[in-house]
Design a protein around this motif. Structure first.
Motif, PDB file in Angstrom:
ATOM      1  N   ASN A   6      -3.558   3.949 -85.483  1.00 39.63           N
ATOM      2  CA  ASN A   6      -2.183   4.365 -85.247  1.00 39.63           C
ATOM      3  C   ASN A   6      -1.132   3.320 -84.745  1.00 39.63           C
ATOM      4  O   ASN A   6      -1.473   2.239 -84.369  1.00 39.63           O
ATOM      5  CB  ASN A   6      -2.214   5.686 -84.857  1.00 39.63           C
ATOM      6  CG  ASN A   6      -2.455   5.681 -83.471  1.00 39.63           C
ATOM      7  OD1 ASN A   6      -2.510   4.704 -82.650  1.00 39.63           O
ATOM      8  ND2 ASN A   6      -2.583   6.855 -82.709  1.00 39.63           N
ATOM      9  N   ALA A   7       0.041   3.534 -84.964  1.00 39.32           N
ATOM     10  CA  ALA A   7       1.282   2.963 -84.321  1.00 39.32           C
ATOM     11  C   ALA A   7       2.195   3.772 -83.697  1.00 39.32           C
ATOM     12  O   ALA A   7       2.381   4.859 -84.226  1.00 39.32           O
ATOM     13  CB  ALA A   7       1.902   2.206 -85.699  1.00 39.32           C
ATOM     14  N   LEU A   8       2.812   3.387 -82.791  1.00 38.86           N
ATOM     15  CA  LEU A   8       3.812   4.177 -81.926  1.00 38.86           C
ATOM     16  C   LEU A   8       4.951   3.177 -81.516  1.00 38.86           C
ATOM     17  O   LEU A   8       4.713   2.062 -81.359  1.00 38.86           O
ATOM     18  CB  LEU A   8       3.420   4.658 -80.587  1.00 38.86           C
ATOM     19  CG  LEU A   8       2.185   5.644 -80.577  1.00 38.86           C
ATOM     20  CD1 LEU A   8       1.684   6.022 -79.240  1.00 38.86           C
ATOM     21  CD2 LEU A   8       2.622   6.752 -81.441  1.00 38.86           C
ATOM     22  N   GLY A   9       6.092   3.746 -81.788  1.00 37.75           N
ATOM     23  CA  GLY A   9       7.344   2.801 -81.466  1.00 37.75           C
ATOM     24  C   GLY A   9       7.965   3.365 -80.346  1.00 37.75           C
ATOM     25  O   GLY A   9       8.795   4.658 -80.137  1.00 37.75           O
ATOM     26  N   LEU A  10       8.291   2.363 -79.477  1.00 35.93           N
ATOM     27  CA  LEU A  10       9.189   2.736 -78.022  1.00 35.93           C
ATOM     28  C   LEU A  10      10.606   2.350 -78.512  1.00 35.93           C
ATOM     29  O   LEU A  10      11.060   1.320 -78.946  1.00 35.93           O
ATOM     30  CB  LEU A  10       8.514   1.811 -76.928  1.00 35.93           C
ATOM     31  CG  LEU A  10       7.398   2.080 -76.649  1.00 35.93           C
ATOM     32  CD1 LEU A  10       6.933   1.104 -75.499  1.00 35.93           C
ATOM     33  CD2 LEU A  10       6.917   3.277 -76.154  1.00 35.93           C
ATOM     34  N   LEU A  11      11.501   3.674 -78.435  1.00 40.96           N
ATOM     35  CA  LEU A  11      12.861   3.553 -78.588  1.00 40.96           C
ATOM     36  C   LEU A  11      13.516   3.564 -77.267  1.00 40.96           C
ATOM     37  O   LEU A  11      13.568   4.913 -76.578  1.00 40.96           O
ATOM     38  CB  LEU A  11      13.183   4.488 -79.526  1.00 40.96           C
ATOM     39  CG  LEU A  11      14.302   4.121 -80.373  1.00 40.96           C
ATOM     40  CD1 LEU A  11      14.397   4.533 -81.812  1.00 40.96           C
ATOM     41  CD2 LEU A  11      15.695   4.485 -79.711  1.00 40.96           C
ATOM     42  N   ARG A  12      14.593   2.804 -76.799  1.00 39.80           N
ATOM     43  CA  ARG A  12      15.257   2.708 -75.484  1.00 39.80           C
ATOM     44  C   ARG A  12      16.649   2.823 -75.616  1.00 39.80           C
ATOM     45  O   ARG A  12      17.346   2.207 -76.630  1.00 39.80           O
ATOM     46  CB  ARG A  12      14.786   1.447 -74.896  1.00 39.80           C
ATOM     47  CG  ARG A  12      15.097   1.543 -73.305  1.00 39.80           C
ATOM     48  CD  ARG A  12      14.790   0.277 -72.625  1.00 39.80           C
ATOM     49  NE  ARG A  12      15.288   0.346 -71.258  1.00 39.80           N
ATOM     50  CZ  ARG A  12      14.926  -0.335 -70.070  1.00 39.80           C
ATOM     51  NH1 ARG A  12      13.957  -1.253 -70.556  1.00 39.80           N
ATOM     52  NH2 ARG A  12      15.458  -0.290 -69.179  1.00 39.80           N
ATOM     53  N   LYS A  13      17.151   3.479 -74.661  1.00 39.86           N
ATOM     54  CA  LYS A  13      18.684   3.846 -74.633  1.00 39.86           C
ATOM     55  C   LYS A  13      18.948   3.765 -73.199  1.00 39.86           C
ATOM     56  O   LYS A  13      18.591   4.519 -72.564  1.00 39.86           O
ATOM     57  CB  LYS A  13      19.012   5.106 -75.138  1.00 39.86           C
ATOM     58  CG  LYS A  13      20.471   5.345 -74.943  1.00 39.86           C
ATOM     59  CD  LYS A  13      20.976   6.727 -75.522  1.00 39.86           C
ATOM     60  CE  LYS A  13      20.690   7.766 -74.720  1.00 39.86           C
ATOM     61  NZ  LYS A  13      21.109   9.095 -75.155  1.00 39.86           N
ATOM     62  N   ASP A  14      19.736   2.550 -72.788  1.00 42.08           N
ATOM     63  CA  ASP A  14      19.902   2.105 -71.271  1.00 42.08           C
ATOM     64  C   ASP A  14      18.566   2.454 -70.465  1.00 42.08           C
ATOM     65  O   ASP A  14      17.419   1.674 -70.632  1.00 42.08           O
ATOM     66  CB  ASP A  14      20.947   3.229 -70.925  1.00 42.08           C
ATOM     67  CG  ASP A  14      22.253   3.129 -71.525  1.00 42.08           C
ATOM     68  OD1 ASP A  14      22.557   2.029 -72.008  1.00 42.08           O
ATOM     69  OD2 ASP A  14      22.978   4.019 -71.737  1.00 42.08           O
ATOM     70  N   ASP A  15      18.544   3.420 -69.614  1.00 43.74           N
ATOM     71  CA  ASP A  15      17.208   3.697 -68.790  1.00 43.74           C
ATOM     72  C   ASP A  15      16.498   4.753 -69.319  1.00 43.74           C
ATOM     73  O   ASP A  15      15.773   5.437 -68.445  1.00 43.74           O
ATOM     74  CB  ASP A  15      17.479   3.799 -67.212  1.00 43.74           C
ATOM     75  CG  ASP A  15      18.388   5.171 -66.859  1.00 43.74           C
ATOM     76  OD1 ASP A  15      18.999   5.835 -68.015  1.00 43.74           O
ATOM     77  OD2 ASP A  15      18.223   5.310 -65.849  1.00 43.74           O
ATOM     78  N   GLN A  16      16.523   4.864 -70.594  1.00 41.93           N
ATOM     79  CA  GLN A  16      15.813   6.231 -71.165  1.00 41.93           C
ATOM     80  C   GLN A  16      15.021   5.667 -72.153  1.00 41.93           C
ATOM     81  O   GLN A  16      15.369   4.784 -72.954  1.00 41.93           O
ATOM     82  CB  GLN A  16      16.742   7.385 -71.516  1.00 41.93           C
ATOM     83  CG  GLN A  16      17.529   7.796 -70.366  1.00 41.93           C
ATOM     84  CD  GLN A  16      18.679   8.844 -70.868  1.00 41.93           C
ATOM     85  OE1 GLN A  16      19.171   8.892 -71.995  1.00 41.93           O
ATOM     86  NE2 GLN A  16      18.688   9.932 -70.157  1.00 41.93           N
ATOM     87  N   ILE A  17      13.865   6.595 -72.553  1.00 38.48           N
ATOM     88  CA  ILE A  17      13.033   6.412 -73.826  1.00 38.48           C
ATOM     89  C   ILE A  17      12.856   7.543 -74.327  1.00 38.48           C
ATOM     90  O   ILE A  17      13.005   8.699 -73.960  1.00 38.48           O
ATOM     91  CB  ILE A  17      11.651   5.763 -73.084  1.00 38.48           C
ATOM     92  CG1 ILE A  17      10.939   5.515 -74.539  1.00 38.48           C
ATOM     93  CG2 ILE A  17      10.798   6.796 -72.159  1.00 38.48           C
ATOM     94  CD1 ILE A  17       9.403   4.711 -74.135  1.00 38.48           C
ATOM     95  N   LEU A  18      12.891   7.705 -75.789  1.00 43.39           N
ATOM     96  CA  LEU A  18      12.765   8.613 -76.746  1.00 43.39           C
ATOM     97  C   LEU A  18      11.291   9.001 -76.785  1.00 43.39           C
ATOM     98  O   LEU A  18      10.362   8.370 -77.193  1.00 43.39           O
ATOM     99  CB  LEU A  18      13.158   8.296 -78.004  1.00 43.39           C
ATOM    100  CG  LEU A  18      13.403   9.469 -78.999  1.00 43.39           C
ATOM    101  CD1 LEU A  18      14.436  10.503 -78.557  1.00 43.39           C
ATOM    102  CD2 LEU A  18      13.577   9.127 -80.484  1.00 43.39           C
ATOM    103  N   LEU A  19      10.844  10.465 -76.206  1.00 47.04           N
ATOM    104  CA  LEU A  19       9.526  10.709 -76.694  1.00 47.04           C
ATOM    105  C   LEU A  19       9.464  11.986 -77.048  1.00 47.04           C
ATOM    106  O   LEU A  19      10.359  12.819 -76.812  1.00 47.04           O
ATOM    107  CB  LEU A  19       9.142  10.953 -75.039  1.00 47.04           C
ATOM    108  CG  LEU A  19       8.823   9.873 -74.192  1.00 47.04           C
ATOM    109  CD1 LEU A  19       8.472   9.997 -72.941  1.00 47.04           C
ATOM    110  CD2 LEU A  19       7.694   8.835 -75.043  1.00 47.04           C
ATOM    111  N   GLU A  20       8.450  12.396 -77.876  1.00 43.69           N
ATOM    112  CA  GLU A  20       8.422  13.689 -78.644  1.00 43.69           C
ATOM    113  C   GLU A  20       7.523  14.542 -77.191  1.00 43.69           C
ATOM    114  O   GLU A  20       6.883  14.059 -77.099  1.00 43.69           O
ATOM    115  CB  GLU A  20       7.320  13.401 -79.874  1.00 43.69           C
ATOM    116  CG  GLU A  20       7.129  14.946 -80.321  1.00 43.69           C
ATOM    117  CD  GLU A  20       6.093  14.862 -81.610  1.00 43.69           C
ATOM    118  OE1 GLU A  20       5.941  15.839 -82.306  1.00 43.69           O
ATOM    119  OE2 GLU A  20       5.479  13.792 -81.997  1.00 43.69           O
TER     120      GLU A  20
END
Length: 142
Positions: A6-20
């Protein structure tokens, strides 16, 4: 059972990360757990193509691949059954800058609907985060 790629994408905004955020049975018990957006690599599909497809299918957004980060191998047990994942990890970004202003995203996968939200990088140590090894990887690279 054979290993799953599988593949996962880390998406960052400032000091945060988008997680399900998901809830259910997992390898550490029952309850909430978190993971980046992504999914199973289909036959004949490159792992980065998987991320582009999964973000579109699950969040209805377009992303760009920033860089390949690492491969994690996760062997785990749930209810006496062994699971084995080989996960390609990428850093990704939204193509539409306005999406960074949203607080949450509805994640649709078939009939299952969950939520993705921005989580402070300082708070990920208190979460159950999958795949195993991802917390340590995030601390090293972000």
């Amino acid at each position: 059972m054979v290993p799953r790629a599988n593949a996962l994408g880390l998406l960052r905004k400032d000091d945060q990360i988008l997680l399900e955020e998901q809830k259910g049975v997992h390898s550490k018990g029952i309850g909430y757990f978190y993971r980046p957006i992504g999914g199973t690599i289909e036959l004949g599909e490159r792992s980065y193509e998987t991320l582009i497809r999964e973000y579109k299918e699950e969040l209805d957004v377009e992303i760009a691949i920033k860089r390949y980060i690492h491969c994690l191998e996760n062997i785990y047990e749930i209810n006496g059954r062994i699971g084995h994942e080989i996960t390609q990890i990428y850093e990704v970004e939204f193509k539409d800058e306005l999406l960074y202003k949203k607080d949450t995203f509805q994640v649709v996968e078939g009939s299952r609907i969950t939520q993705a939200k921005w989580i402070s990088l300082g708070n990920i140590e208190s979460l159950i985060l999958y795949p195993n090894g991802l917390q340590e990887l995030i601390k090293q690279i972000m």
